[in-house]
Structure formats: structure tokens, C-alpha cells
Design an enzyme around this catalytic site. Structure first.
Site, mmCIF file in Angstrom:
data_model
loop_
_atom_site.group_PDB
_atom_site.id
_atom_site.type_symbol
_atom_site.label_atom_id
_atom_site.label_comp_id
_atom_site.label_asym_id
_atom_site.label_seq_id
_atom_site.Cartn_x
_atom_site.Cartn_y
_atom_site.Cartn_z
ATOM 1 N N LYS A 283 0.734 -1.143 -0.170
ATOM 2 C CA LYS A 283 -0.074 -0.079 -0.072
ATOM 3 C C LYS A 283 0.896 1.098 -0.063
ATOM 4 C CE LYS A 283 -3.329 2.409 3.099
ATOM 5 N NZ LYS A 283 -3.949 2.433 4.357
ATOM 6 N N LYS B 207 -10.078 12.719 9.027
ATOM 7 C CA LYS B 207 -9.438 12.071 10.140
ATOM 8 C C LYS B 207 -9.306 13.150 11.286
ATOM 9 C CE LYS B 207 -6.590 8.635 8.031
ATOM 10 N NZ LYS B 207 -6.811 7.532 8.959
ATOM 11 N N ASP C 77 1.312 6.078 5.698
ATOM 12 C CA ASP C 77 0.468 5.214 5.213
ATOM 13 C C ASP C 77 0.855 4.507 3.924
ATOM 14 O OD1 ASP C 77 -1.986 3.793 5.557
ATOM 15 O OD2 ASP C 77 -3.386 5.411 4.579
ATOM 16 N N ARG D 272 -7.989 -0.491 1.178
ATOM 17 C CA ARG D 272 -8.554 -1.724 0.725
ATOM 18 C C ARG D 272 -9.061 -1.412 -0.966
ATOM 19 N NH1 ARG D 272 -12.429 -2.199 5.466
ATOM 20 N NH2 ARG D 272 -10.457 -1.277 6.265
#
Length: 496
Positions: A266, A278, A289, A352
């Protein structure tokens, strides 16, 4: 920093500091005993007055050494005088190198590879010395005006006997390759999001491919992904001014027709959560991330440095996830490359969405196995903390192989269930599936989502949300799971 193997007797060595082990009950390691004899019983005197008990991880630095060309002796506690666990060995190594960082020490001789470790041979111990020492002296300086290193250490020699020298050289080569891969992953992850954009990450992959003849790089642009039908991946980048990139690293070290190991990482170079924004506190850490993607680059660097006889594909979907008038909205439905439709209930569950299209894309490489790694769910941090990464998969053999590799690499995993009952939580009234499954079992339902795009191959998912970086005063990337994946590749190569 330079590393080498040292086979000369201790009495002939010259260095700023030598590291030797001591045990509880005033027992000395062979190297400590040798130095004690040549320094008029100095080490026994230190032990006798109680400056160090020998407990694992204790250290004492001796700075006045009689009749010796060695400037300093660092005594490191090893615990009881018996084979110790690999975790205790690594704890002692970390204590040793951290004690050497502040003194004006440039050259070090480390004698801790003579310590008996349960299941650890000379190659493994040497490798761990390199990995632990290199991790401890890593220093991020790229965006600092003062790039002066905190440590003055420039060279480390690892003491080995004539009998273990060949094995130590193997461990040295492996340790250097892993350490370089970890450093690459850490440096990429520590960069701020305004520098390490998807385009920057793609450029680093291209530069990596140019270093090795067996490693090539291809970058898919958004138009390429659109033509492939990657509607899920592209939906995430819509809110960003930075175009998404799909990075492919192709390492051909094995037989031409040998099925590749595919690693998917990712690469969210910054994740604000999109419309499902967030909280502001701690959002700066969302530059991390992309740690999965950084680890894929680091692992491919390791494989190429050691010229492993394997075929390996690295896939890194790189994007940002930001709020914008064109960004995904809760309730939107997108169509993935596989043709399956997804209702987006939370735009912050974006990892995802980029991974699922990449898993579908992985099918064209006819993989032997596919392993994805992602800072995917905060739920994994809640469930497992920051010690093991989460492991889920559809193949017991692959999962067991990864657990075995994690134990050797001291890069821990804990397997979670991927039961059919959890799939029910992803039901949608309006699409084939929802992108979240509610508040329960968040790590598992995220893996359940990915499993629907990995049905045609053996697949494992590593959730590294709790292990890819440290927070607080020691904030910074860890480079995990590069050691784990490197060991997995070593194990695969040894089976050929």
C-alpha cells in the site's frame, strides 16, 4: 558505516571501543576473560564492586584500560551463562550500540557473536549485529539544515573465530542487504507528504531499477489504469491534485518460467481520510500510510543486492486520499477492475480500495504466492499493539512459512482468523459489497474484503498499522516488515 569480519586475536587489536559480554554471577565470556587477563584483572574488579550484575541489557563503559591499544571496553550483560533466546540477544545488542552512540567512538570491535543463542548460528548472529546496529544509528536528516550525525561511529568489526569466519561472512552479506533495504524503507516513509508524493515514490522505484540489471520498473499512469478498469483505485485519487501511480518492480533472478512471488505494498503517500476526514491530532503521521509500499522497495533492494535466484514482482499502488469536491463520498458506488461493485461507506477505508484492484492486476503475473502489506486498520493496533504485525490469508502453508520466517527474523506476526462468518459483515443493499464491516473485527473484515480479490491464488495479508512506525518522542519509521520478507525470500531460495 563500514562493517567487516575480524579474525585477529584480541591482544593485537586497536580500536576506540571493544564490546564484550559478561554473565550473571561474575562469569565472563571468552573475549571478556581474555581482556581481563591482559588488563591486570580489570573486568573482575568492575564486577566485584557491583558496577554491573550481568543482567541482560546492562552496560558499563570502561574508559581507562591499562597496557592496551584498546581505548575503551564496553561490558554488556547477557544474563545467565547459558544459551539465550534470540530476543534477549537482540536486546543486548541494542543496549550495546546505544551505549556507543554518544561517546567519541569511531571504530568498534564487537565480540558478542560468540554468545550462545538458542537456534542462532554464527551467520544469524552476525546478521543480527549488522541489522540492530544499523537500525540504532539510522538518522533522518534529509529535510534538516544540520545534517551532522549524532554518532561518530564509522566502522564496526565483528569478531569471529577461524572456524566461524565463513559463516560470519555469509551473515555479514545478508545483514548488509537487509539493513540497506530497511534504511531505504525508513527514509522513504520518514519523508513528508509534500516531498514523497506518488510521483516521487515512482521516481525512487525507477532509480532502484536502474541500479540492477535483473530489476526493471514500469509505471502505470491514471490513463493506463482507466483503460484497465481500475475504478476502485482511481476513485481514491480523485480528491488529490497528485495523480495516482501503479508501480511495478520486476526482479528476474530465477528460471524464466518460474512463477513469481508477488509483493503488493500500500502506497498512500498521505491519508487525510477523504470526506470522512480524520481527526487533526496525529494526522501528520498519515505520511506513514505508504510504509507497505516503501517496504516493497526495500525488500526488492535486498533481493537484488544478494542476487537471489527467485522471480519477484513488486506492486505499489501510490495515491493520496484528500477531501475535495471530486472526492469519493460516503454512499458512492465504484466498479473495481474485477467487475465487482463496492459501496463506499467510509472514504477513510481507502487502502483496501487501491489494494483490491492491484490484487486483480497481480493475476496477470501468474503468481506462485501473493503477499500484500499495508498500514490498513487502526483496529490492528488496538488488537495487537506495536509488537506483532497482523497476518491473515487463504493458505495455511504460506501463512506458516511467513510465521517461521518472522521467528527467525525477530519480526513478529500473529495470525487472525479469516472465517466465512465475517464475510457477512460486508453485505451491501446497493453493491456487491461494502468497503467496511462496522465497528467489530475491523482488521478481519478488511482482510475479508481483500480476500474476495485473491481467490485465484495463494495469498497472505500483513496488517502493519501497529508496527510500521513508532510514535511519540521516538517517532519514525521502523522499516518493518523488510526483515520478515527478506527471511521469507532467503528460505524460499534455500529450497531451490
Amino acid at each position: 558505516m563500514d562493517y567487516s569480519i575480524e579474525t585477529a586475536p584480541l591482544e593485537k587489536l586497536e580500536c576506540d571501543c571493544i564490546i564484550v559480554g559478561v554473565y550473571q554471577d561474575q562469569q565472563l565470556s571468552p573475549s571478556a576473560a581474555s581482556l581481563n587477563a591482559s588488563t591486570q584483572g580489570l573486568i573482575h574488579k568492575i564486577l566485584g564492586r557491583g558496577d554491573i550484575s550481568g543482567k541482560n541489557g546492562e552496560t558499563v563503559l570502561l574508559t581507562t584500560i591499562p597496557d592496551s591499544s584498546i581505548e575503551r571496553i564496553l561490558l554488556v550483560g547477557l544474563g545467565e551463562n547459558k544459551p539465550i533466546s534470540n530476543k534477549l540477544f537482540i536486546k543486548a545488542l541494542a543496549a550495546a550500540i546505544n551505549s556507543c552512540k554518544k561517546p567519541p567512538v569511531k571504530s568498534i570491535v564487537c565480540c558478542l557473536a560468540e554468545c550462545a543463542v538458542e537456534g542462532g548460528d554464527a551467520a544469524w548472529k552476525t546478521r543480527q549485529i549488522v541489522e540492530v546496529f544499523n537500525d540504532a544509528v539510522y538518522q533522518y536528516t534529509q529535510t534538516k539544515s544540520d545534517k551532522t550525525p549524532e554518532s561518530q561511529i564509522t566502522g564496526i568489526r565483528i569478531s569471529a573465530s577461524a572456524e566461524t569466519a565463513d559463516a560470519a561472512q555469509i551473515g555479514l552479506a545478508q545483514g548488509l542487504a537487509i539493513a540497506e533495504g530497511v534504511s531505504l524503507a525508513k527514509n522513504l516513509a520518514d519523508l513528508p507528504g509534500n516531498i514523497c508524493t506518488p510521483a516521487y515514490l515512482a521516481g525512487q522505484a525507477i532509480a532502484l531499477g536502474e541500479q540492477f540489471t535483473k530489476l526493471s520498473t514500469r509505471i502505470l499512469e491514471e490513463a493506463d489504469m482507466q483503460a484497465l478498469g481500475m475504478g476502485s483505485l482511481l476513485s481514491v485519487s480523485r480528491g488529490s491534485r497528485q495523480p495516482a501511480k501503479l508501480i511495478t518492480l520486476d526482479y528476474q533472478g530465477g528460471e524464466k518460467n518460474s512463477k513469481p512471488i508477488v509483493l503488493v505494498g500500500k502506497g498512500l503517500t498521505f491519508d487525510a481520510g477523504g470526506i470522512s476526514l480524520k481527526p487533526g491530532l496525529g494526522m501528520d503521521e498519515m505520511k506513514y500510510d505508504m510504509c507497505g509500499g516503501a517496504a516493497v522497495l526495500g525488500t526488492l533492494l535486498f533481493a537484488a543486492k544478494l542476487n537471489l535466484p527467485l522471480n519477484i514482482i513488486g506492486l505499489v499502488p501510490a495515491s493520496e486520499n484528500l477531501p475535495d469536491g471530486d472526492a469519493n463520498k460516503p454512499g458512492d458506488i465504484v466498479t473495481s477492475m474485477s467487475g465487482k461493485t463496492i459501496e463506499i461507506l467510509n472514504t477513510d477505508a481507502e487502502g483496501r480500495l487501491i489494494l483490491c484492484d492491484t490484487l486483480t492486476y497481480a493475476e496477470r503475473f501468474h503468481p506462485d504466492v501473493v503477499i500484500d502489506l499495508a498500514t490498513l486498520t487502526g483496529a490492528c493496533l488496538v488488537a495487537l499493539g506495536r509488537i506483532p504485525s497482523g497476518l491473515l490469508g487463504n493458505d495455511d502453508g504460506l501463512c506458516n512459512d511467513l510465521i517461521t520466517a518472522s521467528e527467525t527474523a525477530n519480526d513478529s506476526l500473529w495470525r487472525l482468523p479469516l472465517w466465512e462468518e465475517y464475510q457477512e459483515l460486508l453485505k451491501s443493499n446497493f453493491a456487491d459489497m461494502a468497503n467496511i464491516g462496522g465497528k467489530d473485527a475491523g482488521t478481519i473484515t478488511a482482510a475479508c474484503f481483500l480476500s474476495r480479490f485473491a481467490e485465484s491464488f495463494r495469498w497472505a495479508h500483513l496488517d502493519i498499522a501497529g508496527t510500521a512506525w513508532r510514535t511519540g518522542q521516538t517517532k519514525g519509521a521502523t522499516g518493518r516488515p523488510v526483515p520478515l520478507l527478506s527471511q521469507y525470500l532467503l528460505n524460499r531460495a534455500s529450497q531451490l
